[in-house]
Each structure stands twice: as structure tokens, then as C-alpha cells.
Design a protein around this motif. Structure first.
Motif, PDB file in Angstrom:
ATOM      1  N   ASP A 175       0.828  -1.212   0.000  1.00  0.00           N
ATOM      2  CA  ASP A 175       0.000   0.000   0.000  1.00  0.00           C
ATOM      3  C   ASP A 175       0.861   1.259   0.000  1.00  0.00           C
ATOM      4  O   ASP A 175       0.522   2.251  -0.652  1.00  0.00           O
ATOM      5  N   ARG A 178       2.202   1.817  -3.509  1.00  0.00           N
ATOM      6  CA  ARG A 178       1.151   2.256  -4.425  1.00  0.00           C
ATOM      7  C   ARG A 178       0.641   3.664  -4.114  1.00  0.00           C
ATOM      8  O   ARG A 178      -0.026   4.278  -4.938  1.00  0.00           O
ATOM      9  N   SER A 179       0.961   4.161  -2.939  1.00  0.00           N
ATOM     10  CA  SER A 179       0.386   5.432  -2.498  1.00  0.00           C
ATOM     11  C   SER A 179       0.907   6.625  -3.288  1.00  0.00           C
ATOM     12  O   SER A 179       0.172   7.578  -3.535  1.00  0.00           O
ATOM     13  N   ARG A 180       2.146   6.567  -3.736  1.00  0.00           N
ATOM     14  CA  ARG A 180       2.727   7.715  -4.441  1.00  0.00           C
ATOM     15  C   ARG A 180       3.948   7.269  -5.227  1.00  0.00           C
ATOM     16  O   ARG A 180       4.597   6.279  -4.880  1.00  0.00           O
ATOM     17  N   PRO A 181       4.279   7.974  -6.288  1.00  0.00           N
ATOM     18  CA  PRO A 181       5.482   7.629  -7.062  1.00  0.00           C
ATOM     19  C   PRO A 181       6.738   7.798  -6.205  1.00  0.00           C
ATOM     20  O   PRO A 181       6.862   8.740  -5.436  1.00  0.00           O
ATOM     21  N   ALA A 183       7.662   5.978  -3.752  1.00  0.00           N
ATOM     22  CA  ALA A 183       7.543   5.519  -2.370  1.00  0.00           C
ATOM     23  C   ALA A 183       8.389   4.280  -2.103  1.00  0.00           C
ATOM     24  O   ALA A 183       8.737   4.001  -0.957  1.00  0.00           O
ATOM     25  N   ASP A 186      11.404   4.464   0.133  1.00  0.00           N
ATOM     26  CA  ASP A 186      11.268   4.429   1.587  1.00  0.00           C
ATOM     27  C   ASP A 186      11.242   3.003   2.129  1.00  0.00           C
ATOM     28  O   ASP A 186      11.161   2.808   3.342  1.00  0.00           O
TER      29      ASP A 186
END
Length: 403
Positions: A175, A178-181, A183, A186
């Protein structure tokens, strides 16, 4: 295999005699004859089966079967179109092995790396040589049969593969990605797919990649490397650290980059793979392989520079604070931290008295005030003195005259 197993043997008679014996048993066959008249031998279907029985139980991977192909018109047996390339791959492995970089059974060829869109990027050679300081490295052998921009696309695919998650990744990790390009950056490398396949590299970044050029000119190599450096910068180049001290920190962040080194097969054969024949993209000059893969301007330097910058900043702030420290207007001494805090914190400032004097002077004031207050209290508590009465003799005389 002769080059890999017996790299220092200039005569291949023993190998040839063994191959002829294997040919008599229908285990190997000649696939092609190179321009230098060396023969390219491959396993037959029967020999391939025997090799799998012998090697795979020992954990040694066997390459795919090279089936016979015939010309549809003449019926002539066709050699594989990549026999020269395969020879260059084997020669590269032989030179690495000769330099002590990788055991002869520590090499794999045509290793697939499946991307998210299903495309499989196959590495020409994979070497695992932890004792030589190279736990894993992927190699692409190019005889200048590919355009330089095709090599950039290979670099991009290896970079993308290094950013994939395994299929059984934790839901919260999936998740997050998928939340932001971006990511995925991290997500620790230990949680990524490539760490399921290869051991840790012992350095920052993704799996190292080497381009070995063969049978080409120096000018073509230089042009190709220039394209790799410019067009592939996003994939191999380090970034600046996001530091509170940008002027003091010159270290580079290699954590999301693919370390890329280049050399030529001719250099490996002339000087040896252990010599200074490797050039890291983004650097000038040639180094040994481990030196080229190391990051002297990477995370270790960042930690040292950050620590020095933080210490210097603390010293500067301490000096600035000391310059602001109040001085007692009465005795000239500097305020202690406790007295300074007492006159500046709201809850204590109301009881701090004269804020222009230091702690000892304030204590003297308090002592005088307490002494004065004590004297006043004692005076107020003392019994009153008796009032003056009439003279005794005079009163008696009055009564005496009236009687």
C-alpha cells in the motif's frame, strides 16, 4: 569451458581428446567453427540430460539445451548466431576466475530478471565472489552488436527490477508503494525482491552491473560509455543527501542507484581482471574492481560530515548563547544558567526580583529583605513598655492635708 577451467593452459589437446571421446558417446557435438578455427562444442540432448543428473543435485545450474537448427532450403546444420558472443562471455568469466574473482562454479549465464510488465531481462553473466569483495555482480558482454541506447534500456530494466517488491510482500508495504510515485525508496532493500535472489552487496545501492566490451575499437567504447553516462544518469548517478547542513555535506547518496562499471575484454586479457581496468560511471580514470564499486564519498562520509557539521553547529550556537549571557550590573559577574533561566521563564520571572543582578547578588538582596522582615516581626511581637504614673509622695501629701 577450456578457457574457464584451464585459463593458463595454452594447449587444449587434453580438452580436445576428452571432447572427442564424449562425441563418440553422443554426448557433445560441434556446433560451429569460429574465424580463428576454434570449434564451438555444445551438449547433445542426451549429454544435456546426463549433465543435469550430475550437476543439478549439487546445486549447479545447467544452461538450456542448444537444439540443432537446419537451413530450410539446403538442410545444412546451422550454428547459433551468438557463438562469438557466448565465447566472449566465457572468456570474461575465465579472466575473472584467473584473477581470483569468483569460483569456476560461481558463475551463471543467461540469468533472467522478470519485470512487473512480464519482460525478462537476461544477464549474460552473474558472478558471486564474496571472498574477493564482490558478493554479486551482473555482467553484460557487448561486442558492439547493440546500439548504445539499447544498453541504456538494459540499465533501466535492472534499475526497475531492483525496485520491485516480492509477491508475498506485506500489505502495508504494498500500500505504501502504491500510495505515491517513488515511495519504494522508503522501503528498505531487505524487503525488496532482489534481496530474495542475491546476497547483500556490502555497499550502498542496487546490484552492481558491469558492461564488458569486446571486439571493438576504443573510440566506439568511449562513445558508448558517454551515452550510458548521459542518458542513463537517472539510474546510476547518486543524489545529494537531504541534510540540515547542505554546505558542509558533500557526500552522495547511492542507496537508489545501480553501480555501473565498464571495461573491455582486451584489457582483462592483457592486464588481468584484478588490475586497474575498471571505470565507474561518473568517475575519471580506471580502478580495481572493488575500488570502483566502493563509495568513498557515500554513506560513511555522510555520517562523518554530518557529525562534524552538527558538532560545529552546536559550538557556534553555544558561542552565540554565551555572547548573549547577561552580566550583573552590580558585581559584573556573568549569570549562571539557573539564574538566566529564572529571569526569562515566565513562571519564575515574577519572583526573580531585580533581573539585572546575578544569583549571588539576588541572594544578598533576599537575605537583607529577610533580615529586615525578621527584625520588623520581632519588634511587632515585643510587649509594650509600662506608662509613667504620678509621683507617690505627692499624692499622699494631698490626702494628708484634706484629712
Amino acid at each position: 569451458m577450456w578457457k574457464l577451467t584451464r585459463p593458463d593452459n595454452q594447449h587444449d589437446k587434453l580438452v580436445r581428446d576428452n571432447l572427442l571421446d564424449l562425441e563418440d558417446h553422443h554426448l557433445v557435438r560441434i556446433e560451429a567453427v569460429r574465424e580463428d578455427q576454434r570449434q564451438v562444442w555444445v551438449l547433445t540432448k542426451r549429454g544435456h540430460g546426463e549433465a543435469k543428473k550430475l550437476l543439478e543435485p549439487k546445486g549447479i545450474r545447467v544452461s538450456a539445451l542448444r537444439e540443432k537448427k537446419y537451413d530450410p532450403v539446403t538442410g545444412k546444420l546451422l550454428g547459433a548466431s551468438y557463438d562469438d558472443h557466448a565465447a566472449a562471455v566465457t572468456s570474461t568469466a575465465a579472466e575473472l576466475h584467473r584473477a581470483g574473482i569468483g569460483h569456476r562454479l560461481g558463475f551463471q549465464t543467461e540469468v533472467g530478471h522478470r519485470l512487473a510488465d512480464g519482460y525478462v531481462q537476461r544477464a549474460d553473466l552473474v558472478v558471486r565472489a564474496p571472498q574477493a569483495g564482490v558478493p554479486v555482480m551482473l555482467l553484460e558482454i557487448d561486442r558492439r552488436s547493440e546500439d548504445a541506447h539499447d544498453l541504456v534500456q538494459k540499465l533501466r530494466r535492472y534499475w526497475e527490477w531492483g525496485r520491485l517488491l516480492p509477491k508475498d510482500a506485506a500489505k502495508h508495504t504494498v500500500d505504501l508503494v502504491r500510495s505515491r510515485p517513488g515511495a519504494i525508496e522508503d522501503v528498505d532493500h531487505e524487503l525488496r525482491l532482489w534481496r530474495r535472489v542475491y546476497p547483500p552487496t556490502g555497499r550502498e545501492g542496487l546490484v552492481p552491473l558491469a558492461f564488458v566490451f569486446a571486439d571493438t575499437t576504443e573510440a566506439k567504447v568511449d562513445n558508448t560509455v558517454a551515452v550510458l553516462e548521459e542518458a542513463g544518469r537517472r539510474y546510476w548517478a547518486p543524489r545529494r543527501y537531504d541534510s540540515l547542513y547542505p554546505k558542509a555535506v558533500t557526500a552522495r547518496d547511492y542507496r537508489q542507484a545501480v553501480p555501473v562499471v565498464v571495461t573491455t575484454l582486451e584489457q582483462l586479457q592483457e592486464h588481468g581482471a584484478g588490475a586497474e581496468v575498471w571505470r565507474r560511471l561518473g568517475r575519471t580514470g580506471e580502478q580495481t574492481l572493488t575500488a570502483a564499486l566502493d563509495n568513498p564519498d557515500g554513506h560513511a562520509l555522510y555520517r562523518a560530515q554530518e557529525a562534524r557539521a552538527e558538532a560545529e553547529d552546536e559550538r557556534r550556537r553555544a558561542a552565540e548563547r554565551e555572547a548573549r549571557r547577561p552580566v550583573c550590573t552590580r558585581c559584573g559577574r556573568k549569570f549562571t544558567d539557573e539564574r538566566w533561566e529564572e529571569i526569562t521563564v515566565h513562571r519564575t520571572a515574577v519572583r526573580a526580583g531585580d533581573t539585572s543582578v546575578c544569583g549571588p547578588c539576588r541572594a544578598d538582596d533576599v537575605a537583607r529583605q529577610e533580615a529586615a522582615a525578621e527584625a520588623a516581626r520581632l519588634e511587632a511581637a515585643a510587649p509594650p513598655e509600662p506608662q509613667d504614673g504620678p509621683e507617690p509622695g505627692r499624692g499622699r501629701g494631698w490626702f494628708r492635708r484634706r484629712t
